[in-house]
Design a protein around this motif. Sequence first.
Motif, mmCIF file in Angstrom:
data_model
loop_
_atom_site.group_PDB
_atom_site.id
_atom_site.type_symbol
_atom_site.label_atom_id
_atom_site.label_comp_id
_atom_site.label_asym_id
_atom_site.label_seq_id
_atom_site.Cartn_x
_atom_site.Cartn_y
_atom_site.Cartn_z
ATOM 1 N N ARG A 209 0.838 -1.204 0.000
ATOM 2 C CA ARG A 209 0.000 0.000 0.000
ATOM 3 C C ARG A 209 0.874 1.257 0.000
ATOM 4 N NH1 ARG A 209 -4.856 1.683 -1.621
ATOM 5 N NH2 ARG A 209 -3.302 2.919 -2.691
ATOM 6 N N PHE A 210 1.905 1.231 0.832
ATOM 7 C CA PHE A 210 2.800 2.386 0.950
ATOM 8 C C PHE A 210 3.481 2.648 -0.387
ATOM 9 C CE2 PHE A 210 6.940 4.267 1.737
ATOM 10 C CZ PHE A 210 6.672 5.249 2.674
ATOM 11 N N TYR A 211 3.993 1.590 -0.988
ATOM 12 C CA TYR A 211 4.702 1.747 -2.269
ATOM 13 C C TYR A 211 3.770 2.304 -3.333
ATOM 14 C CZ TYR A 211 7.375 0.628 -6.434
ATOM 15 O OH TYR A 211 8.044 0.712 -7.630
ATOM 16 N N LEU A 212 2.535 1.822 -3.349
ATOM 17 C CA LEU A 212 1.615 2.287 -4.388
ATOM 18 C C LEU A 212 1.199 3.738 -4.159
ATOM 19 C CD1 LEU A 212 -0.328 -0.987 -4.947
ATOM 20 C CD2 LEU A 212 1.028 0.248 -6.635
ATOM 21 N N HIS A 213 1.136 4.165 -2.892
ATOM 22 C CA HIS A 213 0.885 5.589 -2.647
ATOM 23 C C HIS A 213 2.014 6.432 -3.234
ATOM 24 C CE1 HIS A 213 -2.717 5.476 -0.386
ATOM 25 N NE2 HIS A 213 -2.222 4.851 0.662
ATOM 26 N N VAL A 214 3.244 5.977 -3.052
ATOM 27 C CA VAL A 214 4.390 6.712 -3.577
ATOM 28 C C VAL A 214 4.305 6.789 -5.101
ATOM 29 C CG1 VAL A 214 6.902 6.828 -3.727
ATOM 30 C CG2 VAL A 214 5.824 6.027 -1.644
ATOM 31 N N ILE A 215 4.027 5.631 -5.729
ATOM 32 C CA ILE A 215 3.912 5.601 -7.184
ATOM 33 C C ILE A 215 2.828 6.566 -7.648
ATOM 34 C CG2 ILE A 215 3.201 4.144 -9.121
ATOM 35 C CD1 ILE A 215 5.894 3.427 -8.237
ATOM 36 N N ILE B 142 14.473 -13.609 -5.068
ATOM 37 C CA ILE B 142 14.010 -12.231 -5.238
ATOM 38 C C ILE B 142 14.611 -11.343 -4.141
ATOM 39 C CG2 ILE B 142 11.822 -12.376 -3.964
ATOM 40 C CD1 ILE B 142 11.867 -10.693 -7.276
ATOM 41 N N CYS B 143 14.844 -11.926 -2.961
ATOM 42 C CA CYS B 143 15.477 -11.153 -1.889
ATOM 43 C C CYS B 143 16.910 -10.761 -2.270
ATOM 44 C CB CYS B 143 15.498 -11.931 -0.585
ATOM 45 S SG CYS B 143 13.881 -12.028 0.186
ATOM 46 N N PHE B 144 17.562 -11.658 -2.992
ATOM 47 C CA PHE B 144 18.912 -11.351 -3.485
ATOM 48 C C PHE B 144 18.867 -10.095 -4.349
ATOM 49 C CE2 PHE B 144 21.831 -11.871 -7.119
ATOM 50 C CZ PHE B 144 23.039 -11.822 -6.448
ATOM 51 N N TRP B 145 17.908 -10.060 -5.272
ATOM 52 C CA TRP B 145 17.790 -8.878 -6.141
ATOM 53 C C TRP B 145 17.313 -7.664 -5.369
ATOM 54 C CZ3 TRP B 145 20.553 -8.697 -10.125
ATOM 55 C CH2 TRP B 145 20.833 -9.854 -10.853
ATOM 56 N N GLY B 146 16.431 -7.896 -4.415
ATOM 57 C CA GLY B 146 15.955 -6.787 -3.596
ATOM 58 C C GLY B 146 17.094 -6.130 -2.843
ATOM 59 N N THR B 147 18.028 -6.955 -2.371
ATOM 60 C CA THR B 147 19.183 -6.406 -1.649
ATOM 61 C C THR B 147 20.093 -5.650 -2.607
ATOM 62 O OG1 THR B 147 19.062 -8.350 -0.263
ATOM 63 C CG2 THR B 147 21.054 -7.017 -0.086
ATOM 64 N N LEU B 148 20.380 -6.294 -3.738
ATOM 65 C CA LEU B 148 21.299 -5.672 -4.693
ATOM 66 C C LEU B 148 20.745 -4.372 -5.256
ATOM 67 C CD1 LEU B 148 23.127 -8.218 -6.928
ATOM 68 C CD2 LEU B 148 23.804 -7.156 -4.797
ATOM 69 N N SER B 149 19.409 -4.333 -5.454
ATOM 70 C CA SER B 149 18.846 -3.162 -6.121
ATOM 71 C C SER B 149 19.201 -1.892 -5.370
ATOM 72 C CB SER B 149 17.334 -3.306 -6.267
ATOM 73 O OG SER B 149 16.732 -3.245 -5.002
ATOM 74 N N ILE B 150 19.186 -1.942 -4.044
ATOM 75 C CA ILE B 150 19.511 -0.739 -3.282
ATOM 76 C C ILE B 150 21.025 -0.524 -3.267
ATOM 77 C CG2 ILE B 150 19.330 0.398 -1.039
ATOM 78 C CD1 ILE B 150 16.638 0.050 -2.303
ATOM 79 N N PHE B 151 21.775 -1.612 -3.023
ATOM 80 C CA PHE B 151 23.222 -1.433 -2.884
ATOM 81 C C PHE B 151 23.889 -1.048 -4.194
ATOM 82 C CE2 PHE B 151 22.821 -3.371 1.241
ATOM 83 C CZ PHE B 151 23.782 -2.666 1.944
ATOM 84 N N LEU B 152 23.364 -1.581 -5.312
ATOM 85 C CA LEU B 152 24.010 -1.291 -6.591
ATOM 86 C C LEU B 152 23.501 -0.015 -7.238
ATOM 87 C CD1 LEU B 152 24.443 -4.623 -8.541
ATOM 88 C CD2 LEU B 152 26.138 -3.266 -7.340
ATOM 89 N N PHE B 153 22.197 0.237 -7.104
ATOM 90 C CA PHE B 153 21.623 1.315 -7.904
ATOM 91 C C PHE B 153 21.282 2.562 -7.104
ATOM 92 C CE2 PHE B 153 20.397 -2.650 -10.124
ATOM 93 C CZ PHE B 153 21.259 -2.491 -11.191
ATOM 94 N N VAL B 154 21.093 2.444 -5.807
ATOM 95 C CA VAL B 154 20.723 3.633 -5.041
ATOM 96 C C VAL B 154 21.916 4.176 -4.260
ATOM 97 C CG1 VAL B 154 19.155 4.593 -3.344
ATOM 98 C CG2 VAL B 154 18.351 2.842 -4.907
ATOM 99 N N LEU B 155 22.619 3.293 -3.583
ATOM 100 C CA LEU B 155 23.719 3.753 -2.739
ATOM 101 C C LEU B 155 24.803 4.536 -3.502
ATOM 102 C CD1 LEU B 155 24.236 3.642 0.264
ATOM 103 C CD2 LEU B 155 25.720 1.683 -0.119
ATOM 104 N N PRO B 156 25.259 4.040 -4.667
ATOM 105 C CA PRO B 156 26.312 4.796 -5.367
ATOM 106 C C PRO B 156 25.854 6.185 -5.806
ATOM 107 C CG PRO B 156 26.114 2.585 -6.263
ATOM 108 C CD PRO B 156 24.943 2.793 -5.380
ATOM 109 N N GLN B 157 24.541 6.338 -6.051
ATOM 110 C CA GLN B 157 24.033 7.646 -6.492
ATOM 111 C C GLN B 157 24.298 8.721 -5.451
ATOM 112 O OE1 GLN B 157 22.891 7.497 -9.345
ATOM 113 N NE2 GLN B 157 21.800 5.598 -9.691
ATOM 114 N N LEU C 220 13.170 0.669 -9.803
ATOM 115 C CA LEU C 220 14.029 -0.385 -9.261
ATOM 116 C C LEU C 220 13.540 -0.797 -7.875
ATOM 117 C CD1 LEU C 220 17.516 0.900 -10.313
ATOM 118 C CD2 LEU C 220 16.431 -1.221 -11.005
ATOM 119 N N TRP C 221 12.957 0.172 -7.191
ATOM 120 C CA TRP C 221 12.483 -0.102 -5.837
ATOM 121 C C TRP C 221 11.379 -1.168 -5.844
ATOM 122 C CZ3 TRP C 221 14.527 3.924 -2.390
ATOM 123 C CH2 TRP C 221 14.464 3.550 -1.048
ATOM 124 N N LEU C 222 10.723 -1.332 -6.993
ATOM 125 C CA LEU C 222 9.691 -2.363 -7.092
ATOM 126 C C LEU C 222 10.268 -3.725 -6.730
ATOM 127 C CD1 LEU C 222 6.818 -3.232 -7.946
ATOM 128 C CD2 LEU C 222 7.699 -3.552 -10.239
#
Lengths: 366, 364
Positions: B109-115, B150-165, B279-281
């Motif tokens: 619900r929270f994610y969809l409010h953001v979207i 999917i948890c593996f990708w969920g972890t990587l998505s933040i570490f690879l794509f958000v953190l370096p930004q 990516l947060w999806l």
Amino acid sequence: MSRAWKKVRRGAAPALLTLALCGCGSSQIVDRISLVQTAGYDRQEGKIVTSMLIGEYTEQDKTKVKLLETDSYNSFDMVPLLNRQTNKPIEYGQMKLMLFGKAYAEHGISHVLKMLSRDVKVQNRCLLAVADTSARETMAATADSDDTLFLTNMIEQNSRTAELPGKNLQEVMYGYYGEGRDFYLPYITMNSHRRPQAGGIALFKEDRLVAVAKGAEMLYLKLLSEKTRAGMLLVPLEAKGGSDQYLLLRILNSRPSWTLRTGGPAPSFKIALHMTVGIKSISDSIKIEDVSQAAQMERTIERFIENGLSEFIAKCQKLRIDPAGFGDYARTHRRHWDSEAFYAAYPTMKTEVRVRAKLMQSGTID
Amino acid sequence: MDKSKSDKYTLSAVHLFFLLYVSLVGAGLMDFQRHVAALSEQDTWIAVLAASLFIVLLIWMMYGILKRQEASGAHLVAVNKRYFGSVVGAALNLCFILYFLWGAFLTLRFYLHVIEVWIFPEMNQWPLVLCIFVLLYYTVSGGIQTVAGICFWGTLSIFLFVLPQTVLVFPFLHPQNLMPAIDHSAAAIFGSTRLMAQQFLGCVALMAVYPFIKDGARSAKWAYLAAGAAAFIYIVMLLISIMFFSPQQLKETVWPTLSIVSIIHVPLMQRLEYVVLNLWLLKMVSNISLGLWAACHSLKQQLRVRPRIALAGALALFLLLFFLDNDPGDTRKLIDMYAKTGELLVFSYIPLVFVISRFSAKSG
């Protein structure tokens, strides 16, 4: 698990991936929308006049600039009112500059600031500026440049290479919400040929324009608040024969370091400025030939900048505005900072300015 | 049930890192700064550190409880039945099942409010919801291994794509905002610690996934590493937010993390927050599927309901809730309720069971 089910499962993954393609459905092509890149607010005879510069990208490599305007009694319905005049829907997701006319800015811009920062379509990088005459006129003066981003680029290049501070929405909101500073914006004037130019810094108190820093004051604000490697300063020298003599200085490197001596009730600051300067040009009759003459010249430059900085700070104190962020410095260097008490004492705040200038040799002829 | 532990149904200990990291870092990463830093402002990093240490303690306690069980009973449902009897234990298990579902629903619900606010204000949400449901069904029905994937990708998505930004926002930071250090009362810092700990409520999922980890008892180091990674990402995001916003501004910004990302500007890609939100999806799907899986699996152990049926039922329940909770204000209230309930159900329950298990191990 049956084999058929496995096949379904195997097929499901690509099928799901194709769903992602639906995301590409909502595209907006530049020649089918009215792309706004610069917009402005003015106040005229009690009404709010809003205007927008829209680029027409119908021919390749060519941009026709169109200026739209409308008046209203509030600051909120700019887009719907202007949308009635366009043949293509207005899109402002690429807006790069919001201009405020001087009269508008004097009445306060907090409504617009909040509206912009609430709207997710507006970029946090959108620049803000104040126009000396009116935003509409300033934008109209750039219409023949065939570039809807003329003013944006002018501000950006000036803030990179000269004294003008480019301030984007995030930086302005930081100052607007910050208790220990007032924000300021670039101030755009019109010269005698009706061309816009970077003319100063608009100083705000809360959200209202109260004063404009012009000329050397622009540099002083920059020197006070940040490390810099850009800026020019014209220093008048004592004239011996009665004629005016000048020295044009280039700031090569400057670093302010502040010390808070007493936090309150009567705050007192020491500001030391270490800078390296070069002489860009100098009146013919003045010669710098040996070390002692160079040292003397350094002293002259130091005294001049010290006086200029002190006068600028005194001016700000008199206006009760804090563009350089003395309050923020006190907040972060004293426990339990009280903004009300600090600003009550602000006009009597003591500052001591010390400049150390190092003259670099420059130029290839003596 | 786990006597025939074949490779097909077990995970190597490394996967525990991803599973637990996902359970600790949820949708709150988008807006936790605003709530947590409201009380103790620049001293909030202490609160995040304290809350992380508390979670490490809870993980240690959970391992303590699980190690004292026989291999076949080393999971949430069996533990409750053993220590609270079949009636109270069953009631507790149902509470936990509902709690897992509640957490999963709130994330969605929270994610969809953001979207809705950030990307598609005018879009009808149902097609998107149905797409996500298909994705969830696919993931959860694949069992723990798919969920771990999917948890593996969920972890990587933040570490690879958000953190370096975050490196790109350095020019906009005001490091002096971190001063003066320790300028707030212990009560304010405790208040922040409590709010921060609520971000970590998902940690109880460890009790459900534990039997699927090979060498369960020796996997503890991965669990602690996950807690460390979660603490790291929260502290980095917090420090950046404190330096990026002025104190009052942070209190008025709804999703500080996204506002920070939106200042970043790279060639060809002027609005990076759109990319990050997409990516947060992945992250959200991993959070939701872990919650759904834990609920369905526990239901199977408790009531012998087939997971597939339970999963379909849970998604139908989500649809119904979706219809009822349409307002971000309501969601906020539900999140606060979830946190309050969690303090009882997770933060009080784990130490209690830890003490009981110790006592009964001696007497038995």
